[in-house]
Design a protein around this motif. Structure first.
Motif, PDB file in Angstrom:
ATOM      1  N   GLU A  91      15.698  22.472  32.103  1.00 15.72           N
ATOM      2  CA  GLU A  91      15.431  22.239  30.680  1.00 15.72           C
ATOM      3  C   GLU A  91      16.744  22.078  29.909  1.00 15.72           C
ATOM      4  N   PHE A  92      17.725  22.894  30.264  1.00 19.51           N
ATOM      5  CA  PHE A  92      19.018  22.823  29.584  1.00 19.51           C
ATOM      6  C   PHE A  92      19.695  21.473  29.811  1.00 19.51           C
ATOM      7  N   VAL A  93      19.741  21.010  31.071  1.00 14.10           N
ATOM      8  CA  VAL A  93      20.467  19.762  31.359  1.00 14.10           C
ATOM      9  C   VAL A  93      19.763  18.557  30.743  1.00 14.10           C
ATOM     10  N   MET A  94      18.442  18.615  30.609  1.00 17.62           N
ATOM     11  CA  MET A  94      17.748  17.493  29.964  1.00 17.62           C
ATOM     12  C   MET A  94      18.031  17.462  28.461  1.00 17.62           C
ATOM     13  N   GLN A  95      18.139  18.644  27.847  1.00 14.88           N
ATOM     14  CA  GLN A  95      18.517  18.690  26.431  1.00 14.88           C
ATOM     15  C   GLN A  95      19.957  18.209  26.249  1.00 14.88           C
ATOM     16  N   GLU A  96      20.807  18.600  27.190  1.00 10.93           N
ATOM     17  CA  GLU A  96      22.221  18.217  27.133  1.00 10.93           C
ATOM     18  C   GLU A  96      22.389  16.699  27.209  1.00 10.93           C
ATOM     19  N   ALA A  97      21.520  16.022  27.979  1.00 17.19           N
ATOM     20  CA  ALA A  97      21.632  14.577  28.168  1.00 17.19           C
ATOM     21  C   ALA A  97      21.426  13.819  26.863  1.00 17.19           C
ATOM     22  N   GLN A  98      20.730  14.420  25.913  1.00 18.94           N
ATOM     23  CA  GLN A  98      20.494  13.757  24.635  1.00 18.94           C
ATOM     24  C   GLN A  98      21.733  13.777  23.740  1.00 18.94           C
ATOM     25  N   GLN A  99      22.721  14.654  24.074  1.00 20.52           N
ATOM     26  CA  GLN A  99      23.883  14.820  23.209  1.00 20.52           C
ATOM     27  C   GLN A  99      25.197  14.441  23.886  1.00 20.52           C
ATOM     28  N   SER A 100      25.187  14.214  25.207  1.00 25.56           N
ATOM     29  CA  SER A 100      26.446  14.003  25.938  1.00 25.56           C
ATOM     30  C   SER A 100      26.387  12.734  26.769  1.00 25.56           C
ATOM     31  N   ASP A 101      27.571  12.229  27.120  1.00 27.50           N
ATOM     32  CA  ASP A 101      27.667  11.094  28.032  1.00 27.50           C
ATOM     33  C   ASP A 101      27.388  11.560  29.454  1.00 27.50           C
ATOM     34  N   ASP A 102      27.062  10.598  30.319  1.00 26.31           N
ATOM     35  CA  ASP A 102      26.713  10.939  31.695  1.00 26.31           C
ATOM     36  C   ASP A 102      27.861  11.614  32.444  1.00 26.31           C
TER      37      ASP A 102
END
Length: 721
Positions: A301-312
């Protein structure tokens, strides 16, 4: 007993021979009975022995116990002989155990141990080793309670240090008291609980480390010791459960906070410089490991939220993959650990599904769109044309592609292949889409040329898992891309060596034969049977040919059953027109089906330049280690047929299937009038030269071909036509 022959030896050992088939069992049974002079039609030939355990139950309480020698130094040899002699008899073991328990004999023996050690009496210490080991083999829980008490256990360990078969005694007590450290995740103030944990650790150490591995005749002697450890662990868990239930909710909150805090630090510092520090990298790996083991769903859940705010490039999972790729350990210990954590995160078995959302579909979409290209970058970079060396094959006009992999690179590629094989087994839709869009199997099979057999086996295992799914999309992709070619090359290059690679390849084709995968059988027989028919030490390839011919006969029978009026020339269309229509129908069908089941994966912006990303990943690794510039051995003909294998990206899969190459023929450029199927003459010759099979293609000269090549369509001959 049908496929079993059972018997008893030494009164208390039951043994058995197990057979795969009843016929083999009966044959051996008859030979045994022939030697014993007994009738093989009788199911039981051994004289029945009345169970001694029944005697133990019926043994009167007044039955005399074994008389123990007095516990003195000069009696130690006699005591050792006594303990060793009773082990073969259940009744005598029971009597000795009762005598030891009633007389408090074990504590007296341990007092003698301290005397012997102070006097450096080596002979006495060797006898005490035999005595204590024999008492453990009595398998009595009441004796274990005495031996493993706080008062006695370290002296028991001390006795077991003096194994007569060793030149020098071991230092187990020093390890348990000085090296082994008790770590408390949460403070444990209950003295009884602490004592139970210490006791369990020490007893487990005695079983796993100190005692030698029991033989087949000694395994049952320590069953009570195993049960003692198990029930101790149950008791520890029960005691902990009463004390820490209230911590569960707070632990979840703390872990969530820790994950966010860990990521904040990761963003603020220069990650690559920080990760170069072995201590920092080890601590970060441990934290990540604890979080994944505690709650993989929370991490996802954390990494999917992170993907909305960060580059790959700075996504947490991509940083983990980068650390796995750039591990400088020659044995890739850290990479193995990180790969296991990644597998936990992408395992659908621990993903949740609720009425409102499906974690599996959401996370896998994220992983394949944002992370998969990072994971496969080393594989694709090491199997690209510009990274492979060309080595001419004797007697061939073409070149043999060999992957330039040193040992550490081969280990890394094997790890990546293991994870991809896991994906094939557990991610049906997403991995199928990725394999076909990237022509991944073709790139993987380049590694069949590796000088490291374990890597070639990993590549073969990947293909075996795909074929094991019996999915016609995969089967069509394999046949149109001619992807059996490198596998058969590896089998033929292996020659007459009977090794794991040989067995694994044979098993692959045997699976296809047994499961009767018709499309693959037809492709193999039509394209490779001439090269394989000489292999006669297994019947696999002849079996494939038989299946192929049986299927052709069935098809002919079906055709013959059609009314003759439908087969008359009067209703028959032109053969060339029929072939073109059929080809067009197949292509349209593939496109439609492909779109329905395997839609194109959403490309991330980093996916197109993954080789550049990979080069950046490897800069740290190359700066820390010298390049291993091994001279790869030149591959020569092994006396078998040889095919040439291209791993260009123009493989056929679904939509682009018209560009694939066949083994024995290539496509002919269209003539200037666009009707090459009518005017061009395609001549295919297969010649065997010095044990190699070389495909020669002869095209008619056409001056206009070069001018028309860019615009004229190419006509591919159908396989088997």
């Amino acid at each position: 007993q049908d496929t079993l022959i059972v018997w008893s030896e030494a009164e208390n050992y039951d043994l058995a021979l197990s057979f795969q088939e009843k016929a083999g069992c009966d044959e051996i049974w008859e030979k045994i009975c022939q030697v014993q002079g007994k009738d093989p039609s009788v199911e039981v030939t051994q004289d029945l022995i009345e169970s001694e355990e029944e005697h133990i139950e019926e043994m009167p309480e007044t039955s005399p116990l074994i008389d123990l020698p007095t516990c003195e130094l000069n009696k130690l040899e006699e005591i050792a002989d006594l303990v060793t002699s009773v082990l073969s008899s259940p009744i005598r073991r029971e009597k000795l155990a009762l005598a030891l328990e009633n007389e408090g004999y074990i504590k007296k023996l341990l007092q003698l141990f301290q005397v012997c050690e102070n006097l450096e009496n080596t002979e006495g210490l060797h006898h005490l080793y035999e005595i204590i080991r024999g008492i453990l083999f009595l398998n009595k829980a009441t004796l274990f309670e005495v031996m493993f008490s706080d008062e006695c256990i370290m002296d028991v360990v001390g006795c077991l240090e003096y194994d007569p078969s060793l030149a020098q005694p071991k230092r187990h007590r020093e390890f348990l008291t000085k090296t082994a450290k008790f770590k408390e995740v949460i403070p444990i103030t209950d003295s009884e609980l602490r004592q139970k944990i210490h006791q369990t650790y020490r007893v487990q150490y005695i079983q796993d480390i100190i005692l030698p591995t029991p033989s087949v005749f000694e395994e049952n002697f320590l069953s009570t010791l195993t049960s003692f450890i198990f029930f101790n662990k149950v008791e520890i868990v029960s005691m902990l459960q009463k004390k820490v239930n209230f911590l569960i909710s707070s632990t979840t909150i703390v872990c969530t906070f820790l994950l966010h805090r860990f990521w904040r630090i990761h963003q603020k510092i220069n990650v690559k410089k920080g990760m170069d520090d072995l201590q920092v990298r080890s601590a970060a790996t441990d934290i990540f490991s604890y979080l994944v083991e505690f709650s993989p769903s929370m991490v996802r859940e954390f990494v999917m939220q992170e993907a909305q705010q960060s580059d790959d490039d700075i996504l947490l999972i991509n940083v983990v993959i980068e650390q796995m790729i750039c591990d400088t350990d020659p044995e890739l210990g850290g990479a193995v650990q990180l790969m296991g954590l990644l597998r936990t995160l992408i395992d659908p078995e621990n993903m949740l599904a609720t009425a409102n959302k499906t974690e599996k579909s959401e996370f896998l979409n994220f992983f394949y769109n944002h992370c998969m290209h990072v994971l496969t970058a080393p594989l694709l970079a090491n199997t690209s044309e510009d990274k492979c060396e060309k080595d001419a094959v004797v007697g061939s006009t073409k070149s043999n592609t060999i992957c330039p992999d040193n040992y550490q690179t081969a280990q890394l590629l094997a790890l990546i292949l293991e994870l991809l094989t896991f994906c094939v087994e557990h991610h049906t839709y997403h991995i199928k889409n990725y394999i076909m869009n990237k022509d991944l199997l073709r790139r993987v099979l380049v590694l069949m040329n590796s000088k490291h057999t374990f890597l070639a086996l990993c590549a073969l295992r990947f293909m075996r898992r795909i074929i094991g799914l019996k999915d016609e999309f995969y089967n069509r992709y394999i046949t149109k891309g001619n992807l059996f070619e490198p596998v058969i090359n590896a089998l033929l290059d292996n020659g007459t060596r009977y090794n794991l690679l040989n067995s694994a390849v044979i098993e692959l084709f045997e699976f296809i034969r047994v499961e009767d995968i018709k499309s693959l059988i037809a492709h193999i027989v039509e394209n490779f049977y001439n090269a394989l028919e000489s292999i006669e030490y297994v019947q696999t390839f002849k079996g494939l040919k038989t299946k192929y011919e049986q299927e052709k006969d069935r098809q002919n029978q079906k055709l013959n059953s059609v009314p003759s009026i439908l087969r008359s020339n009067r209703f028959r269309r032109d053969a060339r027109a029929l072939e073109e229509d059929e080809e067009m129908w197949f292509n349209e069908d593939e496109e439609e089906e492909g779109e329905a089941v395997v839609p194109p994966v959403e490309k991330s912006k980093q996916e197109d330049d993954f080789p550049d990303s990979y080069e950046k990943f490897m800069e740290t690794k190359k700066a820390k280690e010298s390049e291993d510039k091994e001279n790869l051995p030149k591959r020569t003909s092994a006396g078998g047929f040889k095919f040439t294998f291209s791993h260009s990206a123009s493989a056929a899969n679904g939509a682009n299937g018209a560009n694939s190459k066949s083994v024995a023929a290539q496509t002919s450029p269209a003539s200037s009038n666009g009707s090459s199927s009518k005017n061009a003459t395609l001549t295919t010759a297969v010649t065997a030269t010095k044990g190699s099979l070389v495909g020669l293609v002869d095209y008619p000269d056409d001056e206009d071909d070069d001018e028309e090549e860019e615009t004229s369509p190419r006509k591919r001959p159908r396989l088997g036509s």
